[in-house]
Design a protein around this motif. Sequence first.
Motif, PDB file in Angstrom:
ATOM      1  N   PRO A  80      23.618  45.596  47.440  1.00 55.25           N
ATOM      2  CA  PRO A  80      23.018  45.726  48.770  1.00 55.25           C
ATOM      3  C   PRO A  80      23.981  46.265  49.832  1.00 55.25           C
ATOM      4  O   PRO A  80      23.548  46.920  50.784  1.00 55.25           O
ATOM      5  N   ASN A  81      25.275  45.999  49.673  1.00 55.35           N
ATOM      6  CA  ASN A  81      26.248  46.499  50.655  1.00 55.35           C
ATOM      7  C   ASN A  81      26.646  47.945  50.403  1.00 55.35           C
ATOM      8  O   ASN A  81      27.495  48.496  51.118  1.00 55.35           O
ATOM      9  N   GLY A  82      26.052  48.565  49.380  1.00 57.01           N
ATOM     10  CA  GLY A  82      26.354  49.954  49.060  1.00 57.01           C
ATOM     11  C   GLY A  82      27.459  50.136  48.049  1.00 57.01           C
ATOM     12  O   GLY A  82      27.658  51.242  47.534  1.00 57.01           O
ATOM     13  N   ASN A  83      28.212  49.083  47.759  1.00 55.37           N
ATOM     14  CA  ASN A  83      29.244  49.167  46.733  1.00 55.37           C
ATOM     15  C   ASN A  83      28.609  49.295  45.351  1.00 55.37           C
ATOM     16  O   ASN A  83      27.408  49.035  45.178  1.00 55.37           O
ATOM     17  N   VAL A  84      29.418  49.667  44.381  1.00 56.02           N
ATOM     18  CA  VAL A  84      28.929  49.888  43.022  1.00 56.02           C
ATOM     19  C   VAL A  84      29.659  48.948  42.061  1.00 56.02           C
ATOM     20  O   VAL A  84      30.888  48.911  42.031  1.00 56.02           O
ATOM     21  N   LEU A  85      28.876  48.178  41.315  1.00 49.93           N
ATOM     22  CA  LEU A  85      29.403  47.238  40.322  1.00 49.93           C
ATOM     23  C   LEU A  85      29.159  47.823  38.944  1.00 49.93           C
ATOM     24  O   LEU A  85      28.012  48.124  38.591  1.00 49.93           O
ATOM     25  N   GLY A 115      30.450  43.904  28.103  1.00 48.62           N
ATOM     26  CA  GLY A 115      29.290  44.785  28.281  1.00 48.62           C
ATOM     27  C   GLY A 115      28.569  44.570  29.587  1.00 48.62           C
ATOM     28  O   GLY A 115      28.738  45.296  30.552  1.00 48.62           O
ATOM     29  N   THR A 116      27.747  43.533  29.632  1.00 50.04           N
ATOM     30  CA  THR A 116      26.918  43.241  30.806  1.00 50.04           C
ATOM     31  C   THR A 116      27.761  42.978  32.050  1.00 50.04           C
ATOM     32  O   THR A 116      28.801  42.326  31.982  1.00 50.04           O
ATOM     33  N   VAL A 117      27.271  43.455  33.196  1.00 45.37           N
ATOM     34  CA  VAL A 117      27.829  43.068  34.489  1.00 45.37           C
ATOM     35  C   VAL A 117      26.693  43.023  35.505  1.00 45.37           C
ATOM     36  O   VAL A 117      25.945  43.984  35.652  1.00 45.37           O
ATOM     37  N   VAL A 118      26.547  41.852  36.158  1.00 48.36           N
ATOM     38  CA  VAL A 118      25.468  41.648  37.130  1.00 48.36           C
ATOM     39  C   VAL A 118      26.017  40.816  38.292  1.00 48.36           C
ATOM     40  O   VAL A 118      26.693  39.806  38.070  1.00 48.36           O
ATOM     41  N   ARG A 119      25.722  41.204  39.520  1.00 46.68           N
ATOM     42  CA  ARG A 119      26.063  40.389  40.676  1.00 46.68           C
ATOM     43  C   ARG A 119      24.910  39.418  40.943  1.00 46.68           C
ATOM     44  O   ARG A 119      23.761  39.823  41.138  1.00 46.68           O
ATOM     45  N   LEU A 120      25.213  38.132  40.945  1.00 45.60           N
ATOM     46  CA  LEU A 120      24.212  37.094  41.135  1.00 45.60           C
ATOM     47  C   LEU A 120      24.008  36.789  42.621  1.00 45.60           C
ATOM     48  O   LEU A 120      24.832  37.144  43.469  1.00 45.60           O
ATOM     49  N   GLU A 121      22.915  36.096  42.918  1.00 42.70           N
ATOM     50  CA  GLU A 121      22.573  35.817  44.308  1.00 42.70           C
ATOM     51  C   GLU A 121      23.616  34.943  45.011  1.00 42.70           C
ATOM     52  O   GLU A 121      23.794  35.045  46.217  1.00 42.70           O
ATOM     53  N   ASN A 122      24.312  34.092  44.253  1.00 44.28           N
ATOM     54  CA  ASN A 122      25.318  33.219  44.867  1.00 44.28           C
ATOM     55  C   ASN A 122      26.666  33.909  45.065  1.00 44.28           C
ATOM     56  O   ASN A 122      27.631  33.288  45.509  1.00 44.28           O
ATOM     57  N   GLY A 123      26.729  35.198  44.729  1.00 42.76           N
ATOM     58  CA  GLY A 123      27.954  35.963  44.910  1.00 42.76           C
ATOM     59  C   GLY A 123      28.833  36.042  43.681  1.00 42.76           C
ATOM     60  O   GLY A 123      29.785  36.833  43.638  1.00 42.76           O
ATOM     61  N   ASN A 124      28.544  35.220  42.678  1.00 40.03           N
ATOM     62  CA  ASN A 124      29.289  35.307  41.422  1.00 40.03           C
ATOM     63  C   ASN A 124      28.915  36.580  40.664  1.00 40.03           C
ATOM     64  O   ASN A 124      27.850  37.172  40.903  1.00 40.03           O
ATOM     65  N   THR A 125      29.766  36.969  39.760  1.00 44.55           N
ATOM     66  CA  THR A 125      29.510  38.125  38.898  1.00 44.55           C
ATOM     67  C   THR A 125      29.352  37.644  37.468  1.00 44.55           C
ATOM     68  O   THR A 125      30.244  36.996  36.926  1.00 44.55           O
ATOM     69  N   MET A 126      28.221  37.970  36.866  1.00 46.67           N
ATOM     70  CA  MET A 126      27.943  37.589  35.486  1.00 46.67           C
ATOM     71  C   MET A 126      28.393  38.704  34.549  1.00 46.67           C
ATOM     72  O   MET A 126      28.085  39.887  34.767  1.00 46.67           O
ATOM     73  N   VAL A 127      29.146  38.330  33.512  1.00 44.55           N
ATOM     74  CA  VAL A 127      29.557  39.276  32.481  1.00 44.55           C
ATOM     75  C   VAL A 127      29.275  38.662  31.115  1.00 44.55           C
ATOM     76  O   VAL A 127      29.085  37.448  30.993  1.00 44.55           O
ATOM     77  N   VAL A 128      29.244  39.507  30.106  1.00 37.46           N
ATOM     78  CA  VAL A 128      29.122  39.038  28.724  1.00 37.46           C
ATOM     79  C   VAL A 128      30.286  39.611  27.931  1.00 37.46           C
ATOM     80  O   VAL A 128      30.534  40.823  27.941  1.00 37.46           O
ATOM     81  N   GLU A 129      31.014  38.727  27.248  1.00 40.14           N
ATOM     82  CA  GLU A 129      32.105  39.125  26.375  1.00 40.14           C
ATOM     83  C   GLU A 129      31.654  39.029  24.915  1.00 40.14           C
ATOM     84  O   GLU A 129      30.964  38.089  24.536  1.00 40.14           O
ATOM     85  N   ARG A 130      32.090  40.010  24.128  1.00 39.83           N
ATOM     86  CA  ARG A 130      31.781  40.042  22.699  1.00 39.83           C
ATOM     87  C   ARG A 130      33.079  39.939  21.911  1.00 39.83           C
ATOM     88  O   ARG A 130      34.100  40.497  22.300  1.00 39.83           O
ATOM     89  N   GLY A 131      33.012  39.217  20.791  1.00 41.00           N
ATOM     90  CA  GLY A 131      34.203  39.057  19.967  1.00 41.00           C
ATOM     91  C   GLY A 131      34.190  37.721  19.251  1.00 41.00           C
ATOM     92  O   GLY A 131      33.126  37.190  18.914  1.00 41.00           O
TER      93      GLY A 131
END
Length: 323
Positions: A80-85, A115-131
């Motif tokens: 929403p702030n125009g930045n890119v995640l 792989g996955t990267v998502v900015r959550l509503e609480n400001g945290n960033t969700m990622v998924v690690e594989r391995g």
Amino acid sequence: MLSSQKSLIQAFLLSATIVCCQLGTLVHAQADRSILGTQKSESGIRHSFLVTGSITAIIGEDNRVQWQVPGRSRDGFVLPNGNVLVSIDNSAREYTREGELVFQYKLDPVNKELGTVVRLENGNTMVVERGVKPRILEITPAGKIDVDVPLQPDTNNAHMQTRMARKLPNGDYLVPHLLGFAVKQYDFQGNVKRTIKTDLAELGGRAAENWPFTAILLKSDNILVNLTHGNKTVEFDQAGKVVWRVDNSHVAGRFDDPCGAQRLGNGNTVICSYHQKAPDKPRAFEISRDKKVVWEFFSPSVSLHEIHVLTTNGKSIIESSRK
């Protein structure tokens, strides 16, 4: 003496190259307006969109690059702030439109891929690690791990464990597992609460290689899933029943490894064909509910892993769509 001078010159040139590359990243993000591909639509649809894949860039409705950073990428959103995640080089990164890196989380060395990267509503960033330790993480703005959810993939092959996961409004997670032919719903402790199978007989069974890539909860509570090797986009209801599907028999061969997808507010679906190489076929296309192709993006040099459509004919559609 000559040897010493030569070494000094080489060191200077190397230093200058490093500085140039660092500055170039910033300038490139600001100023690149080259044309990248073409859009085709009989009804005059023009989109601007973020692409991740062989490039990481925002392409305008005029097909010009509005923003770009170096590197291949997997997932991404314009915030929403125009930045890119974006998920790039096994890290989650947030860039400003000027190319400044303002947030970064790097893959835990114990694992192989992020792989996955998502900015959550609480400001945290969700990622998924594989391995060896497959998991969902929620990272605070300060870079600390706030949530750690163990996953249950169906293989030890890190690259094939998961794809683009998303968090649900109730706090659970939807995670596609390719070789499990399943989208699994996890709670915050890593328990599987529900499984949507993608190897159904009506979809061709396991022989069709219906590996799930996306798992997007729609406003209807149905779940939109792209099936990569199966070359299909399927909408499932909450019970796992197929309620809508489209494949190459409907779109004249435009599917070739569909990875990313986005359901637009008008009900249309935008689909990426990551491995599409045919010059007469699009790298991304938009299809209506009645399976009519209404928009296409062609580019000989871009492979689209994920897409985030931002505007249509000058109007923002971010709030009305699901990705």
